[in-house]
Design a protein around this motif. Structure first.
Motif, PDB file in Angstrom:
ATOM      1  N   THR A  32       0.838  -1.208   0.000  1.00 38.10           N
ATOM      2  CA  THR A  32       0.000   0.000   0.000  1.00 38.10           C
ATOM      3  C   THR A  32       0.863   1.244   0.000  1.00 38.10           C
ATOM      4  O   THR A  32       0.671   2.169  -0.796  1.00 38.10           O
ATOM      5  CB  THR A  32      -0.916   0.010   1.238  1.00 38.10           C
ATOM      6  N   VAL A  33       1.837   1.270   0.907  1.00 36.34           N
ATOM      7  CA  VAL A  33       2.751   2.412   0.977  1.00 36.34           C
ATOM      8  C   VAL A  33       3.615   2.469  -0.278  1.00 36.34           C
ATOM      9  O   VAL A  33       3.912   3.549  -0.801  1.00 36.34           O
ATOM     10  CB  VAL A  33       3.617   2.333   2.248  1.00 36.34           C
ATOM     11  N   ALA A  34       3.998   1.302  -0.804  1.00 35.58           N
ATOM     12  CA  ALA A  34       4.836   1.267  -2.013  1.00 35.58           C
ATOM     13  C   ALA A  34       4.134   1.893  -3.208  1.00 35.58           C
ATOM     14  O   ALA A  34       4.757   2.604  -4.005  1.00 35.58           O
ATOM     15  CB  ALA A  34       5.226  -0.168  -2.332  1.00 35.58           C
ATOM     16  N   ALA A  35       2.838   1.630  -3.348  1.00 36.21           N
ATOM     17  CA  ALA A  35       2.098   2.223  -4.477  1.00 36.21           C
ATOM     18  C   ALA A  35       2.116   3.745  -4.377  1.00 36.21           C
ATOM     19  O   ALA A  35       2.339   4.444  -5.371  1.00 36.21           O
ATOM     20  CB  ALA A  35       0.664   1.701  -4.485  1.00 36.21           C
ATOM     21  N   ALA A  36       1.890   4.258  -3.174  1.00 39.70           N
ATOM     22  CA  ALA A  36       1.940   5.704  -2.976  1.00 39.70           C
ATOM     23  C   ALA A  36       3.355   6.230  -3.193  1.00 39.70           C
ATOM     24  O   ALA A  36       3.551   7.300  -3.785  1.00 39.70           O
ATOM     25  CB  ALA A  36       1.444   6.055  -1.578  1.00 39.70           C
ATOM     26  N   THR A  37       4.337   5.469  -2.728  1.00 34.26           N
ATOM     27  CA  THR A  37       5.733   5.880  -2.879  1.00 34.26           C
ATOM     28  C   THR A  37       6.119   6.028  -4.345  1.00 34.26           C
ATOM     29  O   THR A  37       6.841   6.952  -4.724  1.00 34.26           O
ATOM     30  CB  THR A  37       6.667   4.864  -2.203  1.00 34.26           C
ATOM     31  N   GLU A  38       5.618   5.118  -5.186  1.00 32.93           N
ATOM     32  CA  GLU A  38       5.949   5.199  -6.609  1.00 32.93           C
ATOM     33  C   GLU A  38       5.406   6.484  -7.217  1.00 32.93           C
ATOM     34  O   GLU A  38       6.071   7.132  -8.027  1.00 32.93           O
ATOM     35  CB  GLU A  38       5.406   3.979  -7.357  1.00 32.93           C
ATOM     36  N   GLY A  39       4.196   6.859  -6.812  1.00 33.04           N
ATOM     37  CA  GLY A  39       3.671   8.135  -7.273  1.00 33.04           C
ATOM     38  C   GLY A  39       4.557   9.290  -6.845  1.00 33.04           C
ATOM     39  O   GLY A  39       4.903  10.170  -7.642  1.00 33.04           O
ATOM     40  N   TYR A  40       4.959   9.257  -5.587  1.00 33.60           N
ATOM     41  CA  TYR A  40       5.839  10.294  -5.033  1.00 33.60           C
ATOM     42  C   TYR A  40       7.163  10.363  -5.790  1.00 33.60           C
ATOM     43  O   TYR A  40       7.647  11.449  -6.130  1.00 33.60           O
ATOM     44  CB  TYR A  40       6.063   9.979  -3.557  1.00 33.60           C
ATOM     45  N   LEU A  41       7.755   9.202  -6.082  1.00 38.01           N
ATOM     46  CA  LEU A  41       9.025   9.169  -6.797  1.00 38.01           C
ATOM     47  C   LEU A  41       8.893   9.690  -8.230  1.00 38.01           C
ATOM     48  O   LEU A  41       9.870  10.167  -8.813  1.00 38.01           O
ATOM     49  CB  LEU A  41       9.589   7.743  -6.811  1.00 38.01           C
TER      50      LEU A  41
END
Length: 247
Positions: free
Chosen positions: A105-114
């Motif tokens: 869940t956090v990884a999906a958001a992190t990819e957007g952030y990156l």
């Protein structure tokens, strides 16, 4: 607002359905999520095969990859216009403390952030969650606030919602990540052929749940909002390592 929704529980999960139902009436929403449960997939990206994206009867898109794959493909080419916000969730269970390292869940958001897109990871902090509607309303509140007060550049927020009716949630608190004890040992078993197998054991109990942590806020009935950073540099050790290195 143009929003990309993803998760790690799969496109068929009740959490993503509640999130999309809450945001779609007010925003231009695209859902792209894994075709199956990819919990604890972390930030894995598929590089050894092509990815396919299909459309479910619900209108959601699903990919044969990880949460990170879903967001990466959607942001970098699948969507006709890049999203203005990525919202991942609503996760079945909390993502606090060290959970954030493993969380899809956090990884999906992190990819957007990156990729330069502000992102929220939203989790319902219960092993048997009931109040997805409350967590969806919290997400809607945060997205509406994003519109009123836009972020200055990409921001990554980890949001954990107590499993309570919306009216009983006390408010929002800015928090830091807490800390768990070491995980339980692996569980050894045998497969039907008598060969040894191992199951990863349960997560450790909470060690650092003092005031100011995500654990403490949720336990007190508040929504925990933790800003995350991806710079893994241990700045406090730079001077020591400089003197430790061989000449």
């Amino acid at each position: 607002m143009r929003i990309l929704i993803s998760n790690d529980d799969g496109y068929f999960s009740p959490g993503i359905e509640a999130l999309a139902a809450a945001l779609s009436p007010h925003h231009d929403v695209t859902v792209c999520a894994p075709e199956r449960d990819r919990s604890a997939a972390s930030n894995s990206l598929t590089l050894d095969r092509p990815l396919s994206i299909r459309k479910a009867p619900s209108g959601f898109f699903y990919a044969n990859g990880t949460p990170t794959d879903c967001v990466h493909v959607a942001v970098t080419g699948f969507m006709e216009h890049p999203p203005e916000l990525v919202v991942s969730g609503i996760n079945h269970g909390a993502n606090m403390g060290e959970d954030t390292i493993y969380s899809g869940t956090v990884a999906a958001a992190t990819e957007g952030y990156l990729l330069g897109v502000p992102a929220l990871a939203v989790s319902l902090a219960s092993r048997s969650p009931r109040h997805y509607d409350a967590a969806a309303q919290v997400a809607q509140d945060l997205v509406a606030h994003c519109q009123r007060q836009p972020f200055r550049g990409a921001v990554l927020l980890n949001v954990n919602v107590p499993d309570l009716p919306y009216a009983q949630i006390k408010g929002f608190k800015t928090t830091r990540l807490g800390h768990r004890h070491r995980s339980a040992p692996v569980i050894k078993a045998e497969n039907p052929r008598g060969e040894p197998i191992w199951w990863v054991g349960p997560v450790g109990e909470v060690a650092d749940a003092g005031e100011g942590t995500d654990f403490h806020a949720v336990a007190e009935g508040y929504v925990s909002v933790t800003p995350l950073s991806i710079d893994l540099t241990a700045y406090a050790q730079l001077d020591f390592i400089s003197t430790w290195l061989p000449e």
